[in-house]
Design a protein around this motif. Structure first.
Motif, PDB file in Angstrom:
ATOM      1  N   UNK A 185       0.777  -1.230   0.000  1.00  0.00           N
ATOM      2  CA  UNK A 185       0.000   0.000   0.000  1.00  0.00           C
ATOM      3  C   UNK A 185       0.805   1.275   0.000  1.00  0.00           C
ATOM      4  N   UNK A 186       2.117   1.196  -0.227  1.00  0.00           N
ATOM      5  CA  UNK A 186       2.946   2.398  -0.117  1.00  0.00           C
ATOM      6  C   UNK A 186       3.430   2.938  -1.465  1.00  0.00           C
ATOM      7  N   UNK A 187       3.257   2.183  -2.558  1.00  0.00           N
ATOM      8  CA  UNK A 187       3.794   2.609  -3.857  1.00  0.00           C
ATOM      9  C   UNK A 187       2.680   2.959  -4.834  1.00  0.00           C
ATOM     10  N   UNK A 188       2.937   3.967  -5.659  1.00  0.00           N
ATOM     11  CA  UNK A 188       2.058   4.312  -6.780  1.00  0.00           C
ATOM     12  C   UNK A 188       2.627   3.647  -8.039  1.00  0.00           C
ATOM     13  N   UNK A 189       1.769   3.105  -8.927  1.00  0.00           N
ATOM     14  CA  UNK A 189       2.260   2.298 -10.052  1.00  0.00           C
ATOM     15  C   UNK A 189       2.787   3.107 -11.235  1.00  0.00           C
ATOM     16  N   UNK A 190       3.739   3.991 -10.965  1.00  0.00           N
ATOM     17  CA  UNK A 190       4.414   4.738 -12.022  1.00  0.00           C
ATOM     18  C   UNK A 190       5.917   4.565 -11.811  1.00  0.00           C
ATOM     19  N   UNK A 256      -4.784  -0.671  -8.443  1.00  0.00           N
ATOM     20  CA  UNK A 256      -3.390  -0.487  -8.037  1.00  0.00           C
ATOM     21  C   UNK A 256      -3.122   0.971  -7.673  1.00  0.00           C
ATOM     22  N   UNK A 257      -3.687   1.911  -8.439  1.00  0.00           N
ATOM     23  CA  UNK A 257      -3.478   3.336  -8.151  1.00  0.00           C
ATOM     24  C   UNK A 257      -4.032   3.694  -6.774  1.00  0.00           C
ATOM     25  N   UNK A 258      -5.233   3.224  -6.477  1.00  0.00           N
ATOM     26  CA  UNK A 258      -5.891   3.583  -5.223  1.00  0.00           C
ATOM     27  C   UNK A 258      -5.272   2.853  -4.032  1.00  0.00           C
ATOM     28  N   UNK A 259      -4.924   1.573  -4.206  1.00  0.00           N
ATOM     29  CA  UNK A 259      -4.505   0.740  -3.076  1.00  0.00           C
ATOM     30  C   UNK A 259      -3.008   0.458  -3.022  1.00  0.00           C
ATOM     31  N   UNK A 260      -2.275   0.787  -4.083  1.00  0.00           N
ATOM     32  CA  UNK A 260      -0.838   0.542  -4.072  1.00  0.00           C
ATOM     33  C   UNK A 260      -0.485  -0.915  -4.249  1.00  0.00           C
TER      34      UNK A 260
END
Length: 364
Positions: A185-190, A256-260
């Motif tokens: 839950x700590x990373x954004x998928x970019x 993935x964007x919302x939950x990491x």
């Protein structure tokens, strides 16, 4: 010869006297055991308070190791720790610690490096040249002895058996490190390419912004590699599944964007780099939610235009903090912002330094 009543009375008095002696001796033993039990319990409570104080003190000091270091993160090697800040912090962090109702004012503080593999073991001196597995550390010892922190622990009942006081101490070691693992839950998928991360100081303030996203829709903002190497004009960032598997569909990306990341991710784990724009990701309800916030991105050593063709998928090289100032979901799809220093990523220690830290942790 017949025994008289007087004879029996004498024997009875003799036995009563012997029982009285036994009872007196037993009471002394029982009182000694009770006194020991009470005092041992008291000593254990005080020792636990000392351990809590040492832990809290070490963590607070470790938190200062990089709080005042000079700005500029252009290398994977962390800056030199502010040893003095950690060593001289007593006036601001120690008064809250107490033991047996006594304020603890005396701490023994050492600073140095801690090898994450404990090879070599123990705290290493500040004079070493740290390797990739050596991280800054603070060792704190706090004692209750005569003349220090209220003196030795006084026994409540031990005086009955000649034991008046006991000494006690506790030691803790806390480290401060750049992240080697990111919690769920700590990373954004970019994903960010490594060459951009190495030049994070070029994009480190509201007046020095970086635009990332699909090159199909923001080529006018693509950064130019100042060294003129083969990565020139490559994309500055691209969607990733945060695993080695492709993103299945738009809903998968939204999740993935919302939950990491759904699982912990560590340096060396492979990431699938998504091709194309994935327009939905730039919507206000998705990446738009992070506008004005600092997020954390994985770093890969890859040309992101071509990374989707790599087999195996490129591994994570590092983690980096990025403050988002604008998300565009219009004709041009992009995320704009700047890299940040001294931001805490939830996770474990052990990675190269690109501005992010994990909160200080106890290792001893």
């Amino acid at each position: 010869m017949m025994k008289t009543a007087e004879h029996f009375g004498f024997k009875l008095r003799e036995r009563k006297g012997a029982v009285a002696v036994i009872v007196a001796l037993a009471m002394t033993v029982f009182l000694g055991i009770a006194a020991m039990a009470v005092d041992v319990g008291h000593i254990m409570v005080v020792k636990n308070e000392l351990h809590n104080a040492a832990d809290a003190d070490a963590l607070a000091r470790a938190n200062l190791l990089y709080a005042h270091t000079p700005s500029g993160f252009t290398s994977a090697t962390p800056p030199t720790p502010d040893w003095a800040a950690a060593e001289s912090a007593a006036s601001t962090i120690d008064p809250a610690n107490k033991s047996d109702g006594v304020t603890l004012t005396s701490y023994e503080v050492e600073t140095g490096y801690w090898n994450l593999d404990q090879n070599p073991a123990g705290l290493q001196p500040k004079s070493i040249t740290p390797g990739t597995r050596d991280v800054a550390a603070v060792k704190v010892t706090v004692r209750r002895v005569d003349g220090t922190n209220g003196g030795s622990i006084r026994h409540w009942f031990g005086a009955f058996v000649g034991n008046l006081t006991s000494n006690a101490s506790a030691t803790a070691i806390a480290i401060c490190s750049s992240p080697g693992t990111a919690k769920p839950g700590t990373l954004v998928p970019m994903a960010i390419p490594l060459w951009i991360a190495k030049r994070a100081s070029h994009y480190n303030s509201p007046s020095n912004l970086l635009t990332i996203g699909s090159a199909y829709h923001y080529d006018a903002y693509a950064p130019v590699n100042p060294d003129g190497d083969p990565y020139t004009n490559t994309v500055a960032g691209q969607w990733t599944s945060l695993t080695s598997d492709p993103i299945n569909n738009a809903n998968h990306l939204k999740d993935i964007i919302v939950n990491g990341n759904s699982n912990p991710l560590s340096i060396g784990d492979p990431l699938y780099i998504e091709p194309g724009t994935m327009d939905v990701g730039y919507h206000d309800n998705y990446m738009g939610l992070y506008e004005g916030q600092t997020v954390f991105l994985p770093v890969v050593d890859a040309v992101l235009r071509d990374a989707v063709k790599q087999n195996p998928a490129p591994p994570i090289e590092a983690f980096i903090g990025f403050h988002i100032t604008k998300v565009s979901s219009g004709k041009e799809k992009y995320i704009r912002g700047y890299f940040v220093e001294n931001a805490y990523l939830g996770g474990g220690p052990g990675g190269p330094y690109y501005g992010a830290w994990v909160p200080p942790v106890l290792v001893y």
